[in-house]
Design a protein around this motif. Sequence first.
Motif, PDB file in Angstrom:
ATOM      1  N   ASP A 280     -12.915 -12.989  13.618  1.00 37.08           N
ATOM      2  CA  ASP A 280     -12.607 -14.138  12.912  1.00 37.08           C
ATOM      3  C   ASP A 280     -12.841 -14.088  11.188  1.00 37.08           C
ATOM      4  O   ASP A 280     -12.352 -14.673  10.378  1.00 37.08           O
ATOM      5  CB  ASP A 280     -13.583 -15.213  13.232  1.00 37.08           C
ATOM      6  N   ASN A 281     -13.956 -13.134  10.779  1.00 42.05           N
ATOM      7  CA  ASN A 281     -14.278 -12.974   9.515  1.00 42.05           C
ATOM      8  C   ASN A 281     -14.106 -11.772   8.892  1.00 42.05           C
ATOM      9  O   ASN A 281     -13.761 -11.609   7.635  1.00 42.05           O
ATOM     10  CB  ASN A 281     -15.872 -13.426   9.255  1.00 42.05           C
ATOM     11  N   ILE A 282     -14.175 -10.542   9.337  1.00 42.12           N
ATOM     12  CA  ILE A 282     -14.437  -9.159   8.869  1.00 42.12           C
ATOM     13  C   ILE A 282     -12.871  -8.687   8.603  1.00 42.12           C
ATOM     14  O   ILE A 282     -12.321  -8.458   7.599  1.00 42.12           O
ATOM     15  CB  ILE A 282     -15.343  -8.412   9.380  1.00 42.12           C
ATOM     16  N   GLN A 283     -12.145  -8.736   9.845  1.00 43.52           N
ATOM     17  CA  GLN A 283     -10.983  -8.156  10.033  1.00 43.52           C
ATOM     18  C   GLN A 283      -9.727  -8.647   9.107  1.00 43.52           C
ATOM     19  O   GLN A 283      -8.895  -7.978   8.341  1.00 43.52           O
ATOM     20  CB  GLN A 283     -10.415  -8.013  11.505  1.00 43.52           C
ATOM     21  N   PRO A 284      -9.757 -10.084   9.029  1.00 43.31           N
ATOM     22  CA  PRO A 284      -8.837 -10.721   8.150  1.00 43.31           C
ATOM     23  C   PRO A 284      -9.274 -10.426   6.574  1.00 43.31           C
ATOM     24  O   PRO A 284      -8.066 -10.557   5.794  1.00 43.31           O
ATOM     25  CB  PRO A 284      -9.172 -12.233   8.273  1.00 43.31           C
ATOM     26  N   THR A 285     -10.174  -9.695   6.185  1.00 43.14           N
ATOM     27  CA  THR A 285     -10.298  -9.330   4.854  1.00 43.14           C
ATOM     28  C   THR A 285      -9.927  -8.086   4.634  1.00 43.14           C
ATOM     29  O   THR A 285      -9.858  -7.711   3.297  1.00 43.14           O
ATOM     30  CB  THR A 285     -11.906  -9.540   4.385  1.00 43.14           C
ATOM     31  N   ARG A 286      -9.531  -7.400   5.475  1.00 41.80           N
ATOM     32  CA  ARG A 286      -8.714  -5.838   5.373  1.00 41.80           C
ATOM     33  C   ARG A 286      -7.698  -5.852   4.433  1.00 41.80           C
ATOM     34  O   ARG A 286      -7.591  -4.975   3.564  1.00 41.80           O
ATOM     35  CB  ARG A 286      -8.324  -5.634   6.721  1.00 41.80           C
ATOM     36  N   SER A 287      -6.791  -6.687   4.237  1.00 41.10           N
ATOM     37  CA  SER A 287      -5.718  -6.911   3.617  1.00 41.10           C
ATOM     38  C   SER A 287      -6.291  -7.272   2.041  1.00 41.10           C
ATOM     39  O   SER A 287      -5.109  -6.848   1.011  1.00 41.10           O
ATOM     40  CB  SER A 287      -4.675  -7.840   3.881  1.00 41.10           C
ATOM     41  N   ARG A 288      -7.281  -7.531   1.686  1.00 42.17           N
ATOM     42  CA  ARG A 288      -7.682  -7.756   0.320  1.00 42.17           C
ATOM     43  C   ARG A 288      -8.248  -6.659  -0.138  1.00 42.17           C
ATOM     44  O   ARG A 288      -8.424  -6.552  -1.803  1.00 42.17           O
ATOM     45  CB  ARG A 288      -8.580  -8.639   0.360  1.00 42.17           C
ATOM     46  N   ALA A 289      -8.558  -5.560   0.393  1.00 39.59           N
ATOM     47  CA  ALA A 289      -9.099  -4.286  -0.077  1.00 39.59           C
ATOM     48  C   ALA A 289      -8.111  -3.369  -0.919  1.00 39.59           C
ATOM     49  O   ALA A 289      -6.892  -3.334  -0.788  1.00 39.59           O
ATOM     50  CB  ALA A 289      -9.608  -3.353   1.112  1.00 39.59           C
ATOM     51  N   ASP A 290      -8.833  -2.662  -1.725  1.00 41.18           N
ATOM     52  CA  ASP A 290      -8.047  -1.747  -2.464  1.00 41.18           C
ATOM     53  C   ASP A 290      -7.525  -0.329  -1.695  1.00 41.18           C
ATOM     54  O   ASP A 290      -6.662   0.207  -2.232  1.00 41.18           O
ATOM     55  CB  ASP A 290      -8.590  -1.505  -3.930  1.00 41.18           C
TER      56      ASP A 290
ATOM     57  N   ALA B 174      -4.821   4.150   3.156  1.00 45.02           N
ATOM     58  CA  ALA B 174      -4.012   3.324   2.537  1.00 45.02           C
ATOM     59  C   ALA B 174      -4.494   2.955   1.115  1.00 45.02           C
ATOM     60  O   ALA B 174      -5.730   2.230   0.796  1.00 45.02           O
ATOM     61  CB  ALA B 174      -3.878   2.052   3.088  1.00 45.02           C
ATOM     62  N   LEU B 175      -3.856   3.037   0.072  1.00 47.96           N
ATOM     63  CA  LEU B 175      -4.126   2.923  -1.448  1.00 47.96           C
ATOM     64  C   LEU B 175      -3.224   1.650  -1.913  1.00 47.96           C
ATOM     65  O   LEU B 175      -1.976   1.735  -1.768  1.00 47.96           O
ATOM     66  CB  LEU B 175      -4.134   4.019  -2.343  1.00 47.96           C
ATOM     67  N   ARG B 176      -4.037   0.576  -2.317  1.00 48.63           N
ATOM     68  CA  ARG B 176      -3.097  -0.546  -2.888  1.00 48.63           C
ATOM     69  C   ARG B 176      -2.319  -0.056  -4.074  1.00 48.63           C
ATOM     70  O   ARG B 176      -2.776   0.768  -5.067  1.00 48.63           O
ATOM     71  CB  ARG B 176      -3.854  -1.656  -3.134  1.00 48.63           C
ATOM     72  N   LYS B 177      -1.075  -0.346  -4.047  1.00 45.41           N
ATOM     73  CA  LYS B 177      -0.083  -0.122  -5.371  1.00 45.41           C
ATOM     74  C   LYS B 177      -0.625  -0.773  -6.409  1.00 45.41           C
ATOM     75  O   LYS B 177      -1.044  -2.120  -6.516  1.00 45.41           O
ATOM     76  CB  LYS B 177       1.062  -0.612  -4.784  1.00 45.41           C
ATOM     77  N   VAL B 178      -0.557  -0.221  -7.765  1.00 44.69           N
ATOM     78  CA  VAL B 178      -1.333  -1.132  -8.861  1.00 44.69           C
ATOM     79  C   VAL B 178       0.075  -1.575  -9.516  1.00 44.69           C
ATOM     80  O   VAL B 178       0.986  -0.725  -9.925  1.00 44.69           O
ATOM     81  CB  VAL B 178      -1.939  -0.055  -9.701  1.00 44.69           C
TER      82      VAL B 178
ATOM     83  N   TYR C 197       0.677  -1.406   0.008  1.00 46.03           N
ATOM     84  CA  TYR C 197       0.063  -0.075   0.205  1.00 46.03           C
ATOM     85  C   TYR C 197       0.709   1.217  -0.174  1.00 46.03           C
ATOM     86  O   TYR C 197       1.938   1.293   0.356  1.00 46.03           O
ATOM     87  CB  TYR C 197      -0.836  -0.127   1.146  1.00 46.03           C
ATOM     88  N   HIS C 198       0.334   2.379  -0.519  1.00 48.08           N
ATOM     89  CA  HIS C 198       0.972   3.619  -0.381  1.00 48.08           C
ATOM     90  C   HIS C 198      -0.084   4.415   0.781  1.00 48.08           C
ATOM     91  O   HIS C 198      -1.213   4.103   0.782  1.00 48.08           O
ATOM     92  CB  HIS C 198       0.325   4.474  -1.722  1.00 48.08           C
ATOM     93  N   TYR C 199       0.516   5.097   1.701  1.00 46.17           N
ATOM     94  CA  TYR C 199      -0.064   5.237   2.903  1.00 46.17           C
ATOM     95  C   TYR C 199      -0.012   7.018   2.852  1.00 46.17           C
ATOM     96  O   TYR C 199       0.793   7.579   2.447  1.00 46.17           O
ATOM     97  CB  TYR C 199       0.601   5.030   4.175  1.00 46.17           C
ATOM     98  N   PHE C 200      -1.327   7.466   3.268  1.00 43.02           N
ATOM     99  CA  PHE C 200      -1.538   9.047   3.234  1.00 43.02           C
ATOM    100  C   PHE C 200      -2.028   9.466   4.572  1.00 43.02           C
ATOM    101  O   PHE C 200      -2.914   8.765   5.140  1.00 43.02           O
ATOM    102  CB  PHE C 200      -2.237   9.399   1.872  1.00 43.02           C
ATOM    103  N   SER C 201      -1.528  10.712   5.031  1.00 46.63           N
ATOM    104  CA  SER C 201      -2.135  11.305   6.254  1.00 46.63           C
ATOM    105  C   SER C 201      -3.394  11.926   5.585  1.00 46.63           C
ATOM    106  O   SER C 201      -3.629  12.088   4.253  1.00 46.63           O
ATOM    107  CB  SER C 201      -1.389  12.492   6.572  1.00 46.63           C
TER     108      SER C 201
END
Length: 316
Positions: A287-297, A312-316, A11-15
């Motif tokens: 168990d179900n929601i938080q583990p999917t965070r890393s799948r988000a764009d 946080a914006l996923r790098k393309v 990810y790119h991270y931004f304030s």
Amino acid sequence: MGTKKLKLAPYHYFSKAEWSGLRADEPMTLDADDVKRLRALTDPISFTEAEEIYLPLSRLISLYVEATQQLHRASTKFLGADGRKVPYIIGVAGSVAVGKSTTSRILKALLSRWPSSPKVDLVTTDGFLFSNKRLDELQLAERKGFPESYDRGALIRFLSDIKSGKPDVKVPVYSHLVYDVIDGEFITIDRPDILIVEGLNILQPGELPKSGKPILFASDFLDFSIFIDADENDLTTWFMERFRRLRETAFADPKSFFHRFTKMSSEEAEAFGMWAWKEINLPNLRDNIQPTRSRADLVLTKGPSHAIERVALRKV
């Protein structure tokens, strides 16, 4: 010569200030009254935050949609196929009480006010929950909101029909008043340019069949996904604040499934609200929601005041 260890960061991270600067010259098409009308019961989002966070996000999505349309045109030209419009689907995920509804509604309003005036629809995955009767039969009444409490086959069929450009696709209606899917009632989604799908588990991949047979997940149909993140302690506070507000407002309606909570003492109601959080919502989150965070764009991280502090914006 030593081997240098690579640090991989997806990810790119931004304030907030850095992200706000990416607005460029995008005009703000909402006013303070619009934001006040669109925000959820206990989400104190301000006009300033809508301008600093969601306006740049709207600009980003416009660029992504344009790029996706160009790719689609190239593909149809290569295949010699018809140029039928393919809706762009955005998923919005996160915990109960984190502010998914506010994000989805403000995003819908901003996207629909682009100069091209696209048709933007919004649905929640609540309509795809099994009925209370079916949940009782499956012994899942106390796991409502967990992945297994949804008719995932119906959700996949809906998303597949939308992506196929099918007209007049029906979505079951869920009533928060009666806390159940309303039998025989639907809303119709007719070939939108953009569809926003809000849900706890929209990024959940699910279990793979042991047979090895290929299957689809809801997340396979998303073109862009957003996860709204927050600390567990803050989520607990926001859930309880919302529970108290609902007890004073919506629960007061005699038709409400939760009307009985208005008859409880404050202590009894508080105890029940905390039980619901600790025994149902918190385990589902962990168990179900938080583990999917890393799948988000895109990940929007909120602080204790409900305001977004980091993007946080996923790098393309």
